[in-house]
Every structure is written in structure tokens, then in C-alpha cells.
Design an enzyme around this catalytic site. Sequence first.
Site, PDB file in Angstrom:
ATOM      1  N   LEU A 416       0.787  -1.269   0.068  1.00  0.00           N
ATOM      2  CA  LEU A 416      -0.159   0.176  -0.167  1.00  0.00           C
ATOM      3  C   LEU A 416       0.777   1.249  -0.181  1.00  0.00           C
ATOM      4  CD1 LEU A 416      -2.701  -0.927   2.448  1.00  0.00           C
ATOM      5  CD2 LEU A 416      -2.976  -0.901   0.285  1.00  0.00           C
ATOM      6  N   GLY A 417       1.886   1.156   0.620  1.00  0.00           N
ATOM      7  CA  GLY A 417       2.867   2.528   0.632  1.00  0.00           C
ATOM      8  C   GLY A 417       4.148   1.926   1.498  1.00  0.00           C
ATOM      9  N   GLY A 420       9.927   5.950   5.197  1.00  0.00           N
ATOM     10  CA  GLY A 420      11.261   5.815   6.070  1.00  0.00           C
ATOM     11  C   GLY A 420      11.608   4.873   7.068  1.00  0.00           C
ATOM     12  N   GLN A 421      10.324   4.213   7.537  1.00  0.00           N
ATOM     13  CA  GLN A 421      10.738   3.012   8.406  1.00  0.00           C
ATOM     14  C   GLN A 421      10.410   1.588   7.997  1.00  0.00           C
ATOM     15  OE1 GLN A 421      12.569   3.594  11.402  1.00  0.00           O
ATOM     16  NE2 GLN A 421      12.912   5.577  10.554  1.00  0.00           N
ATOM     17  N   GLY A 422       9.523   1.719   7.205  1.00  0.00           N
ATOM     18  CA  GLY A 422       9.119   0.333   6.772  1.00  0.00           C
ATOM     19  C   GLY A 422       8.203   0.243   5.648  1.00  0.00           C
ATOM     20  N   ASP A 536       3.771  15.001  14.789  1.00  0.00           N
ATOM     21  CA  ASP A 536       3.848  15.130  13.474  1.00  0.00           C
ATOM     22  C   ASP A 536       2.588  15.248  12.707  1.00  0.00           C
ATOM     23  OD1 ASP A 536       5.753  13.199  10.979  1.00  0.00           O
ATOM     24  OD2 ASP A 536       5.439  15.012  11.080  1.00  0.00           O
TER      25      ASP A 536
END
Length: 738
Positions: A416-417, A420-422, A536
Amino acid sequence: MINKVAKKMWMLRLMLLLSSLAAASSSNVKPGSGCQEKCGHVTVPYPFGIDNSMRAMNKNFFLNCSRRDSLPKLVIGDLEVFNLSIENGSMIASFFTAHRCYDGLGNRTSDYNEPYVKLGSRPWRLSDTRNKLTAIGCDTSAYMGDPDGSFWTGCISMCTNESAKLNESSCSGIGCCQILLPKSLKSLNLTLRSVNDHEDMGRFMPCDYALLADETFNIAEFLASEDKSSSNVTIEWVVKEKKCPDDPNSKVYGCGDNTACYYSENGQGYRCRCKPGFQGNPYLGCVDIDECLDEEEYLCEGNCKNTIGSYTCDCPVGMYGVGKVGCRGFRIITIIASCVVVLGLLFLLPIGLWRWYKFIKRRRKIKRKQEFFKRNGGLLLRQELSSNEGNIEKTKLFTSKDLEKATDNYNVSRILGQGGQGTVFKGMLTDGRIVAVKKSKSVHESNVEQFINEVVILSQINHRNVVKLLGCCLETEVPLLVYEFIPNGSLYQYIHEQTEDQLPITWEMRLRIAVEVSGALSYLHSAASIPIYHRDIKSANILLDNKYRAKISDFGTSSSMAVDQTHLTTQVKGTFGYLDPEYFRSSQFTEKSDVYSFGVVLVELLTGQKPIRLVETEENRSLAAYFLQVINENRLFEVLDAEVLREAKKEEVITVAMVAKRSLNLNGKKRPTMKEVALELAGIRASIGDSVLQQCEEIDFVDYDNARNFKTGSSSTGSFFNSVTFSVDGDPLLSNKW
């Protein structure tokens, strides 16, 4: 007679040892008459060369020996070299320090320089693993960049009060900050700035410093030294910026005989080294080691014989074993015992091997799962769940088989996307539920804490406008989180990447999304059992479900707070364009920092523009600063999105714009709380026209007299973004592209 033979053998070995040592000691210098091996106190081994008196491998390794001072100095441009290492492929050089001193009124009392280094086209790099940019000071903004503008980055060092003291054993962020260098860096500029013009900071630390220093740098020694004009940096070099050939026996440029080529640790080229059993300078050729002369290093209890690159050792007659390990005599009892053991093994071997195989396989599987559970933060999660018992809903632990089946073994078509972390995969559980499975990347210590932080925070939240965490899996190589599936992507995509087949984002949708997001944030700040700050908030972290209802996601950088507590950080986290300027300057995160970020999202909904605008003028790049400017100039309706102009009523737009303006106030104390914002936006959506204005004036949420005349207070947001030219990147656990 025997003693004479032994004496001759000993003398022969001694001569061989001396000859090999002589060859090794002289192998650092390229053969030829008149070769100079030193410049001052620095030894210059081949492949490097000094001036015209020593032949280098090629022009890239040609160094200058400056004789302007009484003691000659080895230099590369403006850098003085103190050490050259063949083994490490590095050199230590001196690099100038950027510094400024102030009095207590913010007046500069010393000159300021902006040092730079340029290594040119040589196969050399500033080491990204051994060097760090270090800033020292109480009001210091230091950053570095490539002179051609390919990158800029930096850090801020602040002192919060008179009791703040610099930790001279480490660079913790108070009085000092550090960041690593990027890879493949050949040139660098250092720049030093004051965030608040150094006012009232001279009593803590009167001078600022920005320096590039290697791993030997010590803060206490630097501050105690009289000469702070320079620091040591590490420069890594390679023979060529190429990979080693696939054939290990092929001839490699620059490498001598009996050497091997290896790829450098910085991944930029190759170097040479002696093969096992050889010694010397690999760029001139390595000589064989006579292992028989060094009995301590090379064990042999039998007859030692030197061979090219190795040696042999046979046990004496009447003994058995491996001479390099130890020799033993034959014994009858040993032979009988060996025969019994062999017969027993032959009888029990089939049964024993099968049982042993099953036992080892089962044990390895269990141990592997335990190791993954521990490495993925299972112990930390267990501790957090026990310490927050009663506040956290029970989190379901999925097995690795469950999630492999749900995602078709993590098929790329299910992605799906990625962030930066996974990576996030779409999956279907056995009960038919559609889920999103977040698969983290390699686990570092900091990422484990961030991952567990997201699990703990999401487990505390039960709100229809927050993405629901269904469970996690910790027995796999990388940790996995399982969420409810959100089908319609992010708000960022709907505002900025609209396609023809997508449902248009109407004014009613925009206003509803703003109400839902503000309500969820109000819940997190004031209604949750423990106040939670997201840290964030941005349109990319607001997802839309099948009914286009908003859901806040990505809590990887969030934190729980005690009541009336602010969060002091040594590393500013967030996304540029949404970042609270007050938090950036003070490193203190409060609930009003989330309010500022939400204000930027409101401006995105009103204008349809991205938070960082692609314009040439520096002061207009920030959407927040530009929005405040157009309100000050009575030009609000010139920047609104076409859909908003077509559908929305003037009073509604003005009211929402004033909410955004108040949320973007540079003084956090003057911003409304998220609860006030949520109530005001809900009132706007529920009422239309003059009734909205009348109700809002009664509760004093918006200054409508000023709104009608488009008169707003002045703002210094533009000046803030002009004073900072480098980016501060937030690094959430997974950037959302659902």
C-alpha cells in the site's frame, strides 16, 4: 656434532629472519635513488609521494611538503596532514574551526570565518563514520553543506537556564550537539549562526564553535586548550573508485605481488592488503613470512617446514595428531575405546540422528522466536503494558503464519505504501477482515523504542477518528503492526494529487475533515487517560476511510505527557513546513505545537497549496508565513482554492481563516487549545451565516471585527524561515501513503 648442526640451523634461521625484516622495513618506500620518506615528523609511505624526490603511484597520491616554517609540514591544500595509514586507508589532517565570541548584549567581540575543505577529483572522501559536525555554545546554529548546494544540514545547541551545564563527557544537546556526515563527501563548508543574536547567553558560554572533528575529539580537552583554531578530521582514500574484479587471481592496478584486493568500508573504491602468510607494503609487494621462526605465533609440536604463504607441521614418528595443534602417542586402550565407540555409533546412529535432528530443529525454532521477540522490543512492550495496566486495551499478538497467509507471503502486489521506517501491506485475516500490516525495516535500538512507543500509544486510544491498532507480531525478524484498513489514501493525496476519477473534495468535506481531526486531537490532548501529543500532524498522516471520514495515523514519534508538562528534546522532530517555530527555537514541545501543525493543515484545506511552496522568493516558500502575509494585506480570497471560492460562504471562509491565523501565532501561549479549535470549527459547521458570527462572538473565539476588515496583527513567521536555510527532517516510524 649435533650441537654444531643445531647451531648452524639456528644461525641460518636468524639470517632469514633478519633479511625478511629488512625487506619489510624498506618496502614502505618506492625503490629509486634520492627518495624522501619523511616530511617533518610525518612518514610518507608508498603509494604516496613527496614533491619531486619520491615517486608516487600516480598524481592522485602526490603530496606537498611545505617548508615555509622551521619544521616542514605535509599539506593538502590548506590542510596539514599529521598521519598516513596504509592499514586503515586513512589520513589525519587539521581542519579550521568556525568560531565567534559575544558580550552579554549580543555584540560580537571576535572575527568570524567560514572554513571549507575541497579534496578535488582525487579518490578521497571525508569519513562519514569517523567524523561528526560538532556545535558548542548556548545559542548556536551550526550547519554544513556542499559548496555546490547539493545538500545542507545542521543542528542547534541551546542552554535553557543558568543551571544548565555542558556535559563534557558527551554531546547531549544542551550546550553541544553533533550530527554525522553524509556519504561520498569530497567538499564541505561550515557555517555558524546565532539563533537569538546571543542575547543574555554570554554569561553561560561567551563563544560559539562549529567544527568538524573525528572520533578522537574530546569536548573537555577542546575547551581547556588555549588553541581552539583547528581540530583533527579523518580522510579516507582508495586506490581507485571501482570495485574489485570478480576473479581474485586477476592482476589489480596498484597492488603488488602476493596481495589481495578488498572493497573499502566506505563503499567508494578498493584498497590492497597482503595475503595471509605474507607481510610488507601491499602497494609494493609482500614477502613470505617464515612461520617456523615464530613458535609463539605459529604452533608446531612436530617437524616445521616453511611453504610459500603458509607452513606444514608433521608429528614425529611414533606419534599421531595434527602437529599445529598437538601430537600424542599411540595407546592400546585408546584404540580399543575408539573401536567400542565406533560400533556403538553404528548401532545407534540412525535412531539417534533422527531424534537429535527433531530436537535441534524444535529448539532452534523456539530460540529464534525468543530472540526475535526480545530484539523487537517484546520485553519493553511487556513492561509498558504492565506499567499502564487498566489504561491499555489488550493487544492481540498475531503469529507469523497468520500474517504470511493474510498478505500472500508479503507479495509486492499487496504493498500500500513505503516510508522511511518500513512498508505497509494490505491483507485479509481468516475472519474476513481487511487489515493493513506495517512491516518495519531493520531494527536498531532507537527504532525499537519508536516501534514500542507507537504500540503503547495506539493501545491507549479509542476514538473513531484515530486509526485503530488491532495487534502486533514480534516473533518475526522485523516487528509487525496490524491496523484497520483505510481504503481512500491520505488527505495530502486528495488535496495535492487529485485525479479525474476521484471524488472532488468539496467545501463540506474540507470543513468536516477539519472538525474530525481537531476533535481527535482535542481528545488526545485533554480527554485521553494520559495526554498524548502527536508531534507530526500533517495532511499525509490524515487518512480517509470508505466514507471519507478522517483518521489520524502514524504515532511513531508521539509521546505521552503528565499534566502541565512540556517535553524538552535534544533533537527536534517533525516535518519541515508543519514544524512549530517556537518548538524549533526552544526544543520544548507542548500541546500548542500540535495546534500550530494543525493550523498549517487548515491552510492547506483553504488554499489547496503545499506547505512548502515552489517559488523563487525565500520569504514566500513557507505556506504558513505566506498565508499570514496575504491576510495582513487583505488578499485572503486571492489565495483560496477554486472549489472553496465556488461553494463556501464568505462568513464561513473568514471564520475558518481566522482560526488558522490564531493557530499559527508564533507565541504558543496566544494560540487556542485544540479543544477551543474543535468547538469553534464544530460551531462553524453546525451553523451558517450571521448566526455563526453571533454565537462565536459571544464565546470570544474569533475577532470578527478584524475579520470583516481583513485586519490582522503583524507576524514574524517569514523572518523565522528566512533565518534557517537547512531542513529538519522528522523520521516517523512509517510515512503514510495508504
